[in-house]
Design an enzyme around this catalytic site. Structure first.
Site, PDB file in Angstrom:
ATOM      1  N   THR A  90      14.667 -20.715 -58.680  1.00  0.00           N
ATOM      2  CA  THR A  90      15.816 -20.208 -58.160  1.00  0.00           C
ATOM      3  C   THR A  90      16.606 -21.433 -57.407  1.00  0.00           C
ATOM      4  O   THR A  90      16.180 -22.155 -56.446  1.00  0.00           O
ATOM      5  CB  THR A  90      15.902 -18.974 -57.115  1.00  0.00           C
ATOM      6  OG1 THR A  90      15.325 -17.813 -57.886  1.00  0.00           O
ATOM      7  CG2 THR A  90      17.082 -18.753 -56.456  1.00  0.00           C
ATOM      8  N   GLN A 126      18.346 -45.475 -52.191  1.00  0.00           N
ATOM      9  CA  GLN A 126      18.747 -46.075 -50.942  1.00  0.00           C
ATOM     10  C   GLN A 126      20.249 -46.489 -51.131  1.00  0.00           C
ATOM     11  O   GLN A 126      20.908 -46.910 -50.397  1.00  0.00           O
ATOM     12  CB  GLN A 126      17.765 -47.449 -50.608  1.00  0.00           C
ATOM     13  CG  GLN A 126      16.889 -47.038 -49.974  1.00  0.00           C
ATOM     14  CD  GLN A 126      17.109 -46.382 -48.391  1.00  0.00           C
ATOM     15  OE1 GLN A 126      17.989 -46.731 -47.804  1.00  0.00           O
ATOM     16  NE2 GLN A 126      16.123 -45.643 -48.162  1.00  0.00           N
ATOM     17  N   HIS A 152      19.136 -36.482 -48.525  1.00  0.00           N
ATOM     18  CA  HIS A 152      19.182 -36.764 -47.121  1.00  0.00           C
ATOM     19  C   HIS A 152      19.109 -38.479 -46.467  1.00  0.00           C
ATOM     20  O   HIS A 152      19.385 -38.728 -45.345  1.00  0.00           O
ATOM     21  CB  HIS A 152      17.803 -36.309 -46.245  1.00  0.00           C
ATOM     22  CG  HIS A 152      16.464 -37.290 -46.630  1.00  0.00           C
ATOM     23  ND1 HIS A 152      16.109 -38.288 -45.601  1.00  0.00           N
ATOM     24  CD2 HIS A 152      15.835 -37.409 -47.575  1.00  0.00           C
ATOM     25  CE1 HIS A 152      15.067 -38.827 -45.960  1.00  0.00           C
ATOM     26  NE2 HIS A 152      14.749 -38.377 -47.142  1.00  0.00           N
ATOM     27  N   SER A 185      18.352 -38.824 -53.400  1.00  0.00           N
ATOM     28  CA  SER A 185      17.815 -38.126 -52.450  1.00  0.00           C
ATOM     29  C   SER A 185      19.137 -37.727 -51.426  1.00  0.00           C
ATOM     30  O   SER A 185      19.765 -38.775 -50.898  1.00  0.00           O
ATOM     31  CB  SER A 185      16.867 -38.991 -51.634  1.00  0.00           C
ATOM     32  OG  SER A 185      16.358 -38.275 -50.450  1.00  0.00           O
ATOM     33  N   CYS A 234       8.376 -43.734 -45.642  1.00  0.00           N
ATOM     34  CA  CYS A 234       8.328 -42.891 -46.697  1.00  0.00           C
ATOM     35  C   CYS A 234       6.636 -42.839 -47.090  1.00  0.00           C
ATOM     36  O   CYS A 234       6.558 -41.831 -47.652  1.00  0.00           O
ATOM     37  CB  CYS A 234       8.954 -43.379 -48.144  1.00  0.00           C
ATOM     38  SG  CYS A 234      10.983 -43.255 -47.633  1.00  0.00           S
ATOM     39  N   GLY A 243      14.342 -37.096 -53.438  1.00  0.00           N
ATOM     40  CA  GLY A 243      14.262 -38.236 -54.138  1.00  0.00           C
ATOM     41  C   GLY A 243      12.892 -38.314 -54.990  1.00  0.00           C
ATOM     42  O   GLY A 243      12.903 -38.844 -56.021  1.00  0.00           O
ATOM     43  N   THR A 244      11.963 -38.089 -54.197  1.00  0.00           N
ATOM     44  CA  THR A 244      10.632 -38.040 -54.572  1.00  0.00           C
ATOM     45  C   THR A 244      10.540 -37.185 -55.748  1.00  0.00           C
ATOM     46  O   THR A 244       9.988 -37.413 -56.959  1.00  0.00           O
ATOM     47  CB  THR A 244       9.568 -37.795 -53.673  1.00  0.00           C
ATOM     48  OG1 THR A 244       9.629 -38.711 -52.516  1.00  0.00           O
ATOM     49  CG2 THR A 244       8.170 -37.412 -54.095  1.00  0.00           C
ATOM     50  N   ASN A 283      14.469 -50.187 -50.701  1.00  0.00           N
ATOM     51  CA  ASN A 283      14.562 -49.658 -49.403  1.00  0.00           C
ATOM     52  C   ASN A 283      14.108 -50.449 -48.292  1.00  0.00           C
ATOM     53  O   ASN A 283      14.338 -50.083 -47.028  1.00  0.00           O
ATOM     54  CB  ASN A 283      13.821 -48.207 -49.448  1.00  0.00           C
ATOM     55  CG  ASN A 283      12.294 -48.521 -49.786  1.00  0.00           C
ATOM     56  OD1 ASN A 283      11.892 -49.212 -50.748  1.00  0.00           O
ATOM     57  ND2 ASN A 283      11.484 -47.587 -49.279  1.00  0.00           N
TER      58      ASN A 283
END
Lengths: 376, 376
Positions: A234, A176, A198, A196, A321, A70-71, A148
């Site tokens: 890659t 979020q 995760h 993101s 975060c 996400g970042t 978030n």
């Protein structure tokens, strides 16, 4: 048995997503850019993952750029769109955005001479002056779809339309929101949307940016021209497959948000009735289903977190975060909470599998945890 | 049984590396920035991985920045060091560098007004005018330690010393070199060194930048301040653990390069004796152990690749790093090979497990494959 209520910080990996990724971590190890069959199979898997992700967001596959999270997606959208669109050097955003957005904007100001207008927020985290902030030289607006820490939802579809009227591009951080809000890009009308993995059962190190083909962006990571030149390097085939599989899983279970939303409201009622100094942060109704956050004036949020952890309840004091930071939440400061009170915040964030029983236990434990610090 | 000789494009994941990563993809899913125990355990695993990686390169743990791969590491080093060191706007590099380096430099030229001196190369890919290229305003030199297509090794320790004498920083792309050349940073003396995990048995999406503490860099990905502010975003704990485990494995087996080097020389002898038009590219002696690349004037490299694949030998026609490109290798053009001849190149790249039998079979198959296209 631990009750994990910190899903806004990170989520366990969905076993189906990991299983789908497994071949691409073992026998099928090809580089998608290789011309031989091992490489071609990896390229096909990547294409398939891209198509599935595109379907989730209702865009064309070419409008999906896989990233490392996400970042990176936020940086690529904000820095990339700002640098590629020399219409002006004016940005609009809000101080309640994620650090990835704030720091990307700070970089544009410091290194590229951009100027930012910060939107006004009410005590619930809602924007009060959007249209007034737009200027003829506004290049980009970046406003998250949901916050978030406090869960407040912004009307980005409406704001994006207004932004487009003056010719500005619109990016939204949806990190979020995946699995909780409708992220159909045709309905949202935004130009770019950051995701993101995760945060919804894909592994850490997976992410994507949805970038509409009408919007041009400078790459952040330059090189061999992978991902249509927007993100060289890659490709992490396995995590692209995992991400697409996690999205497929969410699409199949998309009514869970209503169920969790009801649980959240019951939880908020329980907490505010059991804990005398509990104050909900964010908007009482206009909030994402899985986030309930509170301040407890006079009681350290970190201390409550530890007392809850002793009782088997895992939560967060604000967001996870900002690495190792003990500063008061910048989100709470942005909506007018004092620094002292901001230090008392505790966030509960749920998954699609969170149960009523777990939240009853959490509310009871919270009452006990806060009581430890309140002198009668 | 397929004989995979394209390890310079990508390698199978080392099962020990994947096994070590496994807990961090399943039960141990914490966010290293969270304050609770689940988060703390993830933070510990990340620290441990950082220490192990630091040991491999003989630096302090704080000098390791985990990234999403070699391309990101190259971008972070080149763009990051150039922007943070406003000493001058002059860069030195070579046209035989990887696309990640070339494109990072092109970005600095186009967007930030940098000027580049391109080093002169002889027919073997060796630099002939290094010291002459240095200027008082040289900010950064970027020169790979070994070339990914032709295997030629540059004397970066010697060049870094000369660069430091005029006050310039020195970055080296070591993406192809891990496990094959000594990457002790104290001996190399460079300021920054880029690494890609998937070139030595760690998964795609893993990488790191070794950045000496004396060198300051602007971040490429801004946000919550993870990785000492150099690389924000929730850390990919599992892949950091996998990367460190793969490095540990290489450290334990570091004499294999000599064995493979002998096999490579035998292979080169076999190929040049069996295939009339074979010409080795790169330096005959000053080359990395695991790369042997040739041109076959008059015969398309892609066609040879397909004929070899039919015979169970998997190789590359140049590098796999430029997505979907059929252009002649920029590396071969940079060392004076004509565009026509550059289209005939085939690269064989070995692993630590490649055997003499496999290479005998490969040389024989190559002779057959090339013969298909040569009219008697």
């Amino acid at each position: 048995m631990t009750i994990y209520l910190d899903h806004a910080a990170t989520t366990p990996v969905n076993p189906e997503a990991l299983q789908a990724a497994w071949p691409w971590l073992t026998n099928e190890f090809g580089n998608p850019s290789s011309s031989h069959e091992i490489g071609n199979r990896a390229a096909s898997a990547l294409n398939d993952a891209r198509s599935r992700a595109a379907k989730f967001f209702n865009v064309r596959p070419a409008e999906i750029t896989f990233t490392s999270g996400g970042t990176e997606s936020d940086n690529l959208a904000i820095v990339g769109l700002a640098l590629a669109n020399p219409r002006g050097k004016h940005i609009i955003s809000a101080k309640s955005e994620h650090e990835a957005v704030l720091a990307s904007i700070e970089f544009l100001e410091r290194v590229h001479g951009f100027e930012t207008s910060w939107l006004e927020l009410d005590e619930f985290g809602q924007v009060t002056n959007f249209v007034d902030a737009l200027r003829p030289d506004t290049t980009l607006v970046s406003l998250m779809i949901s916050n978030n820490e406090i869960g407040t939802v912004h009307p980005v579809a409406q704001f994006a339309e207004a932004a487009h009227e003056v010719g500005a591009l619109f990016h939204t951080d949806a990190v979020q929101a995946v699995g909780w809000l409708d992220l159909d890009m045709q309905k949202l009308g935004v130009d770019a949307l950051s995701v993101s993995g995760h945060k919804f059962g894909a592994p850490k190190g997976s992410g994507l940016l949805v970038l509409r083909s009408r919007a041009h962006a400078e790459a952040l990571i330059h090189g061999g021209g992978q991902e249509s030149g927007l993100r060289s390097g890659t490709e992490n085939v396995a995590w692209a497959v995992a991400l697409a599989t996690a999205l497929d899983g969410l699409a199949a279970a998309n009514l869970e948000a209503d169920r969790v939303s009801k649980l959240r409201d019951e939880f908020i009622t329980a907490v505010t009735s059991k804990v005398p100094n509990a104050k909900l942060t964010g908007h009482p109704l206009n909030r994402q289903a899985n986030i309930a956050s509170f301040t407890f004036a006079g009681v350290s949020g970190e201390a409550v977190l530890l007392e809850l952890e002793r009782r088997g309840i895992v939560v967060s004091s604000g967001s996870a975060c900002a690495a190792g930071s003990n500063d008061p939440s910048h989100v709470l400061l942005a909506i007018g909470v004092s620094a002292d009170v901001a230090q008392t915040s505790v966030r509960f964030s749920f998954s699609h599998h969170t149960t009523a029983e777990e939240l009853q236990k959490a509310a009871q434990s919270l009452a006990e945890a806060v009581a430890v610090f309140i002198k009668p």
